[in-house]
Design an enzyme around this catalytic site. Structure first.
Site, PDB file in Angstrom:
ATOM      1  N   ASP A 484       0.857  -1.176   0.000  1.00 53.52           N
ATOM      2  CA  ASP A 484       0.000   0.000   0.000  1.00 53.52           C
ATOM      3  C   ASP A 484       0.902   1.237   0.000  1.00 53.52           C
ATOM      4  OD1 ASP A 484      -2.390   1.548   0.318  1.00 53.52           O
ATOM      5  OD2 ASP A 484      -1.912   1.736   2.437  1.00 53.52           O
ATOM      6  N   THR A 486      -0.186   4.832   1.211  1.00 53.13           N
ATOM      7  CA  THR A 486      -0.392   5.696   2.360  1.00 53.13           C
ATOM      8  C   THR A 486      -0.210   4.943   3.674  1.00 53.13           C
ATOM      9  OG1 THR A 486      -1.956   6.991   1.087  1.00 53.13           O
ATOM     10  CG2 THR A 486      -1.990   7.299   3.459  1.00 53.13           C
ATOM     11  N   ASP A 683      -1.607  -1.014   5.994  1.00 54.90           N
ATOM     12  CA  ASP A 683      -1.881  -0.525   7.345  1.00 54.90           C
ATOM     13  C   ASP A 683      -3.337  -0.172   7.597  1.00 54.90           C
ATOM     14  OD1 ASP A 683      -2.008   1.788   5.763  1.00 54.90           O
ATOM     15  OD2 ASP A 683      -1.430   3.052   7.455  1.00 54.90           O
TER      16      ASP A 683
END
Length: 795
Positions: A484, A486, A683
């Site tokens: 990912d 961000t 996250d």
């Protein structure tokens, strides 16, 4: 030659086993079949027609095989029902892995195929925890009685054995026998039941190995304790008593019990991920009916219902806005921290959080149709997928158990026929049992747990939390890292990169816009305020503050009318933009940056660039991984411009922008369908399905609880450099495990022919039980010492 085929008709793990066995029965074929996705990897020495494969699988059941096509594995979330208990399971027990399809049982127990505990559809939360509690209680009992048995048995190797000053060895043997009873007949009795089931169903597994080995060791010891006169002198200790194996029996069973305890704990973590996801959904909604507001359960919402969403409320179902506008935090779905402006006819998603304004929406997707429900379903499905390492013990047992049993039988037959005339049958029995005992996998029970235990401890010291051994094994074989953006590659929070002022008064301009934003909760506003605070700029009082949805904010600061937002906002306040300023803004936007104009008293005075900074460690970590031959692919819900900028800066293999959770899942499944081992780093809640589906899910410790629960590895510092460390740790641990397996089998396998008596005709040598015990001890000590070397590994 290795080829991939699609298998149709498989519904459970039992089906998978049948198809795999059918394919492997073909000469020159080595096949590995997976249930999810339903495909077969077939290696063959020479070309074989697919019709031969079809005949084999058809003979095993109602299965078909065809050449693999990636399109066969397209995700159909809305069409795939949740794994439900069998329709006749009420009040009954069934296998949670559905190994036997809809088969149910009247009494609790274990699955005869995979050995897992049967569950009941009516199980409450307390009942689900009861399995772990019961195992922990049995573990304490096992430790309580095994430790003194081990001390008594090993004391005989101490010069001037101090225990002999208390009682003689024959009495101590009786003490060992009494202490072993709670371990065998209470704490570990379930393993013997599973071993018996595996034998009568011929589904040989690790419990078969443990049951035969520890069972024969126990029976041999009881017989030797009660009837020592039947044993030749070669099988007795210096004290005249038969050497017993109560310590081997109890140690093996206690180690297996520990493994089961850890497994149940891991399953509870998976349930925890689903609970965290379910918490996102609100329990109530406000229905607008006949002009009045009515609070109802979300379960009562129907398609077409008009719902009112108040400030701060969670969106109850998927739908679209029909009146009003607001700013909605969609970070739990998109992973992006910046709230999204929504107006009439814009879509809204269940579980996302409304901002500061109320609006009306119409329900379009309810119940299992909502995106949040689909995410829950995807996490559940991926969590139930079969891990490659789960087959390791079964593969060993498949060949090792029958071989040892056959050798033991042959040993008895040969000794009974050709042994000493007076004690031929006794020699046959003793040597046959000796074969089973020397093959007893004491060190095998230590080989993997010891390396994993030390490796997990070493990882924890370096900020790497490892949930299970499967993650360590697969991490050593990773081909692709999907990450990912961000919060994983980047910091995960917007920050001001720079403030540009036309008249070169950046500090004064920053003071105005920070003062304007000091009362706003918007992440972009907070980024500006924090930037000003870091420069020790004192803020001024703001009057007439107003947030204009989709455009920006306006207000009066120090007597000046200040506007901060996009070009539409400047048009609204009649502020003109010079061509030079416009070109500079466009240049920033092409870099994928978020840019807000600043106007003071109707004149465009500059702009502020806000970015989500790339972590300092990301570039080095990604380069290191790519140098090791791992493809690094970035998946992000962000726009293409921003994604392109980050990918170019880090020289990534590739990237995919505008990703929803199901898109990330599809990318991972695509790579897996090509035979790649895939790791996923993320996250956010939106990453949970992908983290669960990946061969190794890696969560940032700075992320959400759902991401951490869904992943098999967690990096406490939320740093990609941790992936480099865990890759190094994984390689070292797997190398250590392979060495341990060698030590575990070397002494035992070497001892089997000696135990069978092959040296007796030439040298008159039989395997003394003392030597057998010493061989077991050496293998265990070798395994432990080798595993402890991992503590010196530098990460």
């Amino acid at each position: 030659m290795k080829y991939t085929y699609t298998i149709n008709g498989m519904h459970c793990n039992s089906c998978r086993t049948k198809v795999e066995n059918a394919l492997n029965s073909i000469e020159g074929v080595e096949a590995e079949v997976t249930l999810d996705p339903p495909k077969a990897e077939i290696s063959m020495q020479k070309p074989i027609q697919i019709t031969q494969f079809q005949e084999a699988v058809a003979a095993a059941g109602n299965y078909t095989i065809k050449v693999f096509n990636p399109n066969d594995l397209k995700l159909k979330v809305t069409e795939k029902p949740a794994p439900a208990p069998p329709p006749n399971a009420v009040g009954k027990y069934y296998c949670p892995m559905f190994c036997e399809g809809d088969k149910v049982y009247d009494e609790p127990g274990s699955c005869p195929v995979c050995g897992m505990d049967l569950v009941t559809v009516e199980a409450s939360e307390e009942e689900k925890n009861k399995s772990y509690t019961d195992l922990w209680q049995k573990m304490k009992i096992a430790l309580l009685f095994t430790i003194p048995i081990f001390i008594i048995a090993m004391s005989d190797m101490i010069p001037n054995n101090p225990l002999m000053n208390i009682m003689d060895m024959e009495t101590w043997n009786w003490v060992q026998f009494v202490l072993s009873l709670p371990v065998v007949f209470y704490a570990a009795w379930m393993f013997f039941k599973r071993a018996w089931t595996s034998l009568i169903t011929w589904n040989l597994n690790m419990f078969t190995l443990i049951g035969i080995g520890s069972g024969m060791a126990f029976l041999f010891s009881v017989f030797g304790l009660l009837f020592p006169e039947f044993f030749p002198a070669e099988f007795k200790t210096g004290h005249g008593s038969v050497h017993l194996y109560f310590e081997a029996t109890t140690v093996i069973l206690t180690l297996v019990l520990l493994g089961q305890l850890l497994e149940v704990k891991a399953h509870s973590k998976t349930s925890g991920a689903l609970k965290e996801l379910m918490k996102l959904a609100p329990v109530e909604a406000v229905l607008v009916q006949d002009g009045k507001d009515k609070v109802i359960s979300i379960h009562d919402i129907k398609k077409g219902d008009v719902l009112r969403v108040k400030p701060g409320d969670k969106i109850p179902v998927d739908g679209k806005i029909i009146e009003g506008e607001s700013t909605i935090d969609e970070s739990m779905i998109s992973g992006e921290p910046i709230p999204v402006d929504k107006k009439m006819d814009d879509a809204v998603i269940a579980g996302t959080i409304n901002g500061t304004q109320s609006f009306l929406m119409v329900a379009e997707k309810v119940g299992s149709e909502t995106l949040l429900s689909q995410i829950v379903q995807m996490v559940n499905d991926a969590s139930r997928s079969r891990a490659p390492i789960q087959k390791l013990a079964d593969k060993i047992a498949k060949y090792f158990v029958p071989t040892v049993v056959v050798v033991s039988v042959i040993t008895f037959v040969i000794w009974a026929k050709f042994g000493p005339e007076e004690n031929a049958l006794m020699y046959g029995f003793i040597n046959a049992v000796a074969v089973l005992i020397i093959a007893c996998p004491c060190a095998l029970g230590l080989a993997t747990p010891m390396s994993v235990m030390v490796g997990v401890g070493k990882g924890a010291q370096s900020g790497i939390l490892i949930k299970n051994a499967e993650a360590l094994e697969n991490m050593d074989k990773v081909h692709v890292l999907v990450t990912d953006k961000t919060g994983t590659i980047t910091e995960g929070k917007p920050s001001v990169e720079k403030v540009f002022a036309v008249q070169n008064n950046e500090e004064e301009l920053l003071k105005l816009i920070a003062s304007l934003n000091q009362y706003s909760e918007h992440p972009l506003a907070q980024a500006v305020v924090h930037f000003a605070e870091a420069k020790n700029i004192k803020l001024s009082e703001t009057k007439d503050f107003e947030s204009i949805t989709g455009k920006g904010v306006v207000g009066t600061v120090a007597g000046k009318k200040v506007a901060l937002g996009n070009k539409k906002l400047l048009e609204e306040v009649n502020a003109s933009v010079t061509e030079a300023l416009e070109n500079q803004v466009i240049a920033e936007q092409k870099l994928g940056k978020t840019v807000s104009y600043v106007a003071v008293d109707g004149i465009a005075m500059g702009f502020v660039t806000i970015t989500d900074a790339i972590k300092e460690s990301s570039a080095h970590a990604i380069k290191t991984l790519m140098d090791q031959g791992i493809e690094v692919i970035m998946l992000t819900g962000d726009n293409k411009n921003t994604a392109q900028a980050v990918a170019d800066e880090l020289h990534l293999s590739s990237f995919v922008a505008d990703c929803l959770p199901q898109d990330k899942l599809k990318v991972i499944q695509k790579w897996q369908s090509e035979g790649k081992v895939v790791a996923m780093a993320g996250d956010g809640i939106n990453d949970a399905p992908a983290l669960a589906q990946a061969d190794i899910g890696i969560a940032m410790g700075t992320g959400t609880d759902v991401a951490i629960e869904s992943a098999k590895l967690t990096l406490v510092k939320g740093d990609l450099q941790g992936i480099v460390k865990v890759k190094q740790l994984s390689h070292a641990v797997m190398k250590n495990i392979r060495q341990n397996l060698f030590f575990a089998f070397f002494y035992n396998v070497l001892g089997i022919p000696i135990a069978a008596g092959v040296l007796y005709p030439f040298f008159g040598i039989l395997l003394s039980p003392m030597i057998a015990a010493l061989a077991m001890s050496f293998s265990s000590v070798s395994v432990i010492a080798n595993a402890l070397r991992l503590r010196n590994l530098k990460l």
